[in-house]
Design a protein around this motif. Structure first.
Motif, PDB file in Angstrom:
ATOM      1  N   TYR A  31     -51.429  14.744-146.602  1.00  0.00           N
ATOM      2  CA  TYR A  31     -52.257  13.798-145.842  1.00  0.00           C
ATOM      3  C   TYR A  31     -52.968  12.843-146.784  1.00  0.00           C
ATOM      4  O   TYR A  31     -53.518  13.254-147.806  1.00  0.00           O
ATOM      5  N   PHE A  33     -55.758   9.451-146.695  1.00  0.00           N
ATOM      6  CA  PHE A  33     -56.754   8.755-145.880  1.00  0.00           C
ATOM      7  C   PHE A  33     -57.298   7.558-146.656  1.00  0.00           C
ATOM      8  O   PHE A  33     -57.453   7.619-147.874  1.00  0.00           O
ATOM      9  N   TYR A  35     -60.716   5.042-146.673  1.00  0.00           N
ATOM     10  CA  TYR A  35     -62.066   4.783-146.201  1.00  0.00           C
ATOM     11  C   TYR A  35     -62.604   3.544-146.896  1.00  0.00           C
ATOM     12  O   TYR A  35     -62.260   3.242-148.041  1.00  0.00           O
ATOM     13  N   PHE A  43     -69.621   4.785-144.934  1.00  0.00           N
ATOM     14  CA  PHE A  43     -68.187   4.995-145.097  1.00  0.00           C
ATOM     15  C   PHE A  43     -67.529   4.821-143.737  1.00  0.00           C
ATOM     16  O   PHE A  43     -67.916   5.452-142.765  1.00  0.00           O
ATOM     17  N   PHE A  45     -63.889   5.035-141.721  1.00  0.00           N
ATOM     18  CA  PHE A  45     -62.497   5.480-141.722  1.00  0.00           C
ATOM     19  C   PHE A  45     -61.594   4.318-141.314  1.00  0.00           C
ATOM     20  O   PHE A  45     -61.893   3.585-140.366  1.00  0.00           O
ATOM     21  N   PHE A  55     -50.774   8.685-139.155  1.00  0.00           N
ATOM     22  CA  PHE A  55     -51.324   9.818-138.411  1.00  0.00           C
ATOM     23  C   PHE A  55     -52.406   9.353-137.443  1.00  0.00           C
ATOM     24  O   PHE A  55     -52.427   9.730-136.298  1.00  0.00           O
ATOM     25  N   ASP A  56     -53.295   8.525-137.945  1.00  0.00           N
ATOM     26  CA  ASP A  56     -54.391   7.993-137.133  1.00  0.00           C
ATOM     27  C   ASP A  56     -54.724   6.611-137.670  1.00  0.00           C
ATOM     28  O   ASP A  56     -55.152   6.488-138.810  1.00  0.00           O
ATOM     29  N   GLU A 101     -60.567  22.010-144.430  1.00  0.00           N
ATOM     30  CA  GLU A 101     -60.357  20.600-144.153  1.00  0.00           C
ATOM     31  C   GLU A 101     -61.047  19.664-145.116  1.00  0.00           C
ATOM     32  O   GLU A 101     -61.327  18.541-144.777  1.00  0.00           O
ATOM     33  N   LEU A 103     -61.645  16.987-148.062  1.00  0.00           N
ATOM     34  CA  LEU A 103     -60.878  15.874-148.596  1.00  0.00           C
ATOM     35  C   LEU A 103     -61.164  15.722-150.083  1.00  0.00           C
ATOM     36  O   LEU A 103     -62.272  15.976-150.559  1.00  0.00           O
TER      37      LEU A 103
ATOM     38  N   ASN B  31     -66.694  20.819-137.391  1.00  0.00           N
ATOM     39  CA  ASN B  31     -67.341  21.240-138.618  1.00  0.00           C
ATOM     40  C   ASN B  31     -68.166  20.104-139.195  1.00  0.00           C
ATOM     41  O   ASN B  31     -68.043  18.944-138.773  1.00  0.00           O
ATOM     42  N   VAL B  92     -66.788  16.292-138.409  1.00  0.00           N
ATOM     43  CA  VAL B  92     -65.471  16.213-137.766  1.00  0.00           C
ATOM     44  C   VAL B  92     -65.709  16.530-136.304  1.00  0.00           C
ATOM     45  O   VAL B  92     -66.086  17.657-135.962  1.00  0.00           O
ATOM     46  N   THR B  97     -58.884  13.727-135.233  1.00  0.00           N
ATOM     47  CA  THR B  97     -57.740  14.064-136.075  1.00  0.00           C
ATOM     48  C   THR B  97     -58.225  14.598-137.419  1.00  0.00           C
ATOM     49  O   THR B  97     -59.353  14.326-137.844  1.00  0.00           O
ATOM     50  N   LEU B  98     -57.366  15.347-138.081  1.00  0.00           N
ATOM     51  CA  LEU B  98     -57.699  15.925-139.379  1.00  0.00           C
ATOM     52  C   LEU B  98     -58.122  14.824-140.345  1.00  0.00           C
ATOM     53  O   LEU B  98     -57.464  13.792-140.440  1.00  0.00           O
ATOM     54  N   GLY B  99     -59.228  15.047-141.036  1.00  0.00           N
ATOM     55  CA  GLY B  99     -59.663  14.115-142.069  1.00  0.00           C
ATOM     56  C   GLY B  99     -60.424  12.910-141.557  1.00  0.00           C
ATOM     57  O   GLY B  99     -60.867  12.082-142.349  1.00  0.00           O
ATOM     58  N   ARG B 100     -60.576  12.799-140.254  1.00  0.00           N
ATOM     59  CA  ARG B 100     -61.357  11.671-139.736  1.00  0.00           C
ATOM     60  C   ARG B 100     -62.820  12.107-139.736  1.00  0.00           C
ATOM     61  O   ARG B 100     -63.291  12.776-138.825  1.00  0.00           O
ATOM     62  N   LEU B 101     -63.502  11.700-140.786  1.00  0.00           N
ATOM     63  CA  LEU B 101     -64.893  12.080-140.980  1.00  0.00           C
ATOM     64  C   LEU B 101     -65.818  10.947-140.557  1.00  0.00           C
ATOM     65  O   LEU B 101     -65.505   9.778-140.768  1.00  0.00           O
ATOM     66  N   PHE B 103     -69.450   9.676-141.428  1.00  0.00           N
ATOM     67  CA  PHE B 103     -70.438   9.866-142.483  1.00  0.00           C
ATOM     68  C   PHE B 103     -71.809   9.363-142.073  1.00  0.00           C
ATOM     69  O   PHE B 103     -71.934   8.376-141.351  1.00  0.00           O
TER      70      PHE B 103
END
Lengths: 114, 113
Positions: A31, A33, A35, A43, A45, A55-56, A101, A103, B31, B92, B97-101, B103
């Motif tokens: 994966y 990402f 930012y 920050f 996304f 993915f997104d 999870e 990063l 989380n 999250v 989705t995974l990794g979409r944080l 902040f």
């Protein structure tokens, strides 16, 4: 590699020029990402990939921003016709995509649009 | 925005003292994670706490999570000059989705020798 590698560290562009940023994720991480950090705090996304598949992408300003992750190549984030408000630090991160999870972030590319 | 504010925005303490930073958020989460950013560098993951956990420790770090108040705190005990950095919480959300944080704006911690 053991670190997320981003190039270049600094990029200066005149308004309207194209900017292209690169990211090599940690080996074995599926994966990736992107930012955007504006003014050293927020920050935002932008987009994520699972291997070479988007993915997104719900964070991407689609008019001028595009990104790719092709096999055996660094991932890239491209901004067409840059604007002053695109000035920011762009961070790439990768993750193995497991239950843990967290990063792993690169050191970022500072983009300055003049 | 799913994220609220971090409090305080800046914190200045002496070595050996404890540092406490707070984070609030707005929606249900899977989380919450804390990251550190040294000047000019990327984020380094510190600790992750899941929505069904209330407290977690890692070395000199202690994180608490109160889902009823939608808030978390990060405590750094016996701080050192090397702890000087910005600290960010990130959530999250449920269904994200995974990794979409998402902040917070961060707390700038300065530890004086």
């Amino acid at each position: 590699g053991e670190e997320v590698a981003q190039t270049p560290k600094h990029l200066v562009r005149g308004e309207g020029q194209k900017a292209k940023l690169y990211c090599a994720p940690i080996k074995g991480h599926s994966y990736v990402f992107w930012y955007q950090q504006v003014l050293k705090n927020e920050f935002k996304f932008l987009i994520s990939f699972q291997n070479e598949n988007v993915f997104d992408e719900t964070g991407m300003p689609k008019e001028r921003f595009s990104a790719k992750c092709l096999p055996n190549s660094p991932c890239s984030l491209e901004i067409q016709a840059t604007k002053l408000e695109d000035s920011a630090v762009y961070f790439c991160a990768s993750s193995p995509g497991t239950v843990d999870e967290k990063l792993f972030f690169g050191s970022g590319t500072q983009l300055s649009v003049l | 925005s799913q994220q609220g504010e971090e409090d305080p925005q800046a914190l200045s303490i002496q070595e050996g003292e404890n540092a406490t930073m707070n984070c609030s958020y707005k929606t249900s989460i899977n989380n919450l994670q804390w990251y550190r950013q040294n000047s000019g560098r990327g984020l380094v993951h510190l600790i992750l706490i899941r929505s069904n956990e209330r407290e977690k420790h890692s070395g000199r770090l202690r994180v608490t999570l109160d889902t009823s108040k939608k808030s978390s705190s990060l405590l750094i005990t016996a701080s050192r000059a090397a702890d000087t950095a910005s600290y960010f919480c990130a959530t999250v959300g449920r269904g994200s989705t995974l990794g979409r944080l998402y902040f917070g704006r961060g707390t700038q911690l300065t530890v004086w020798p």
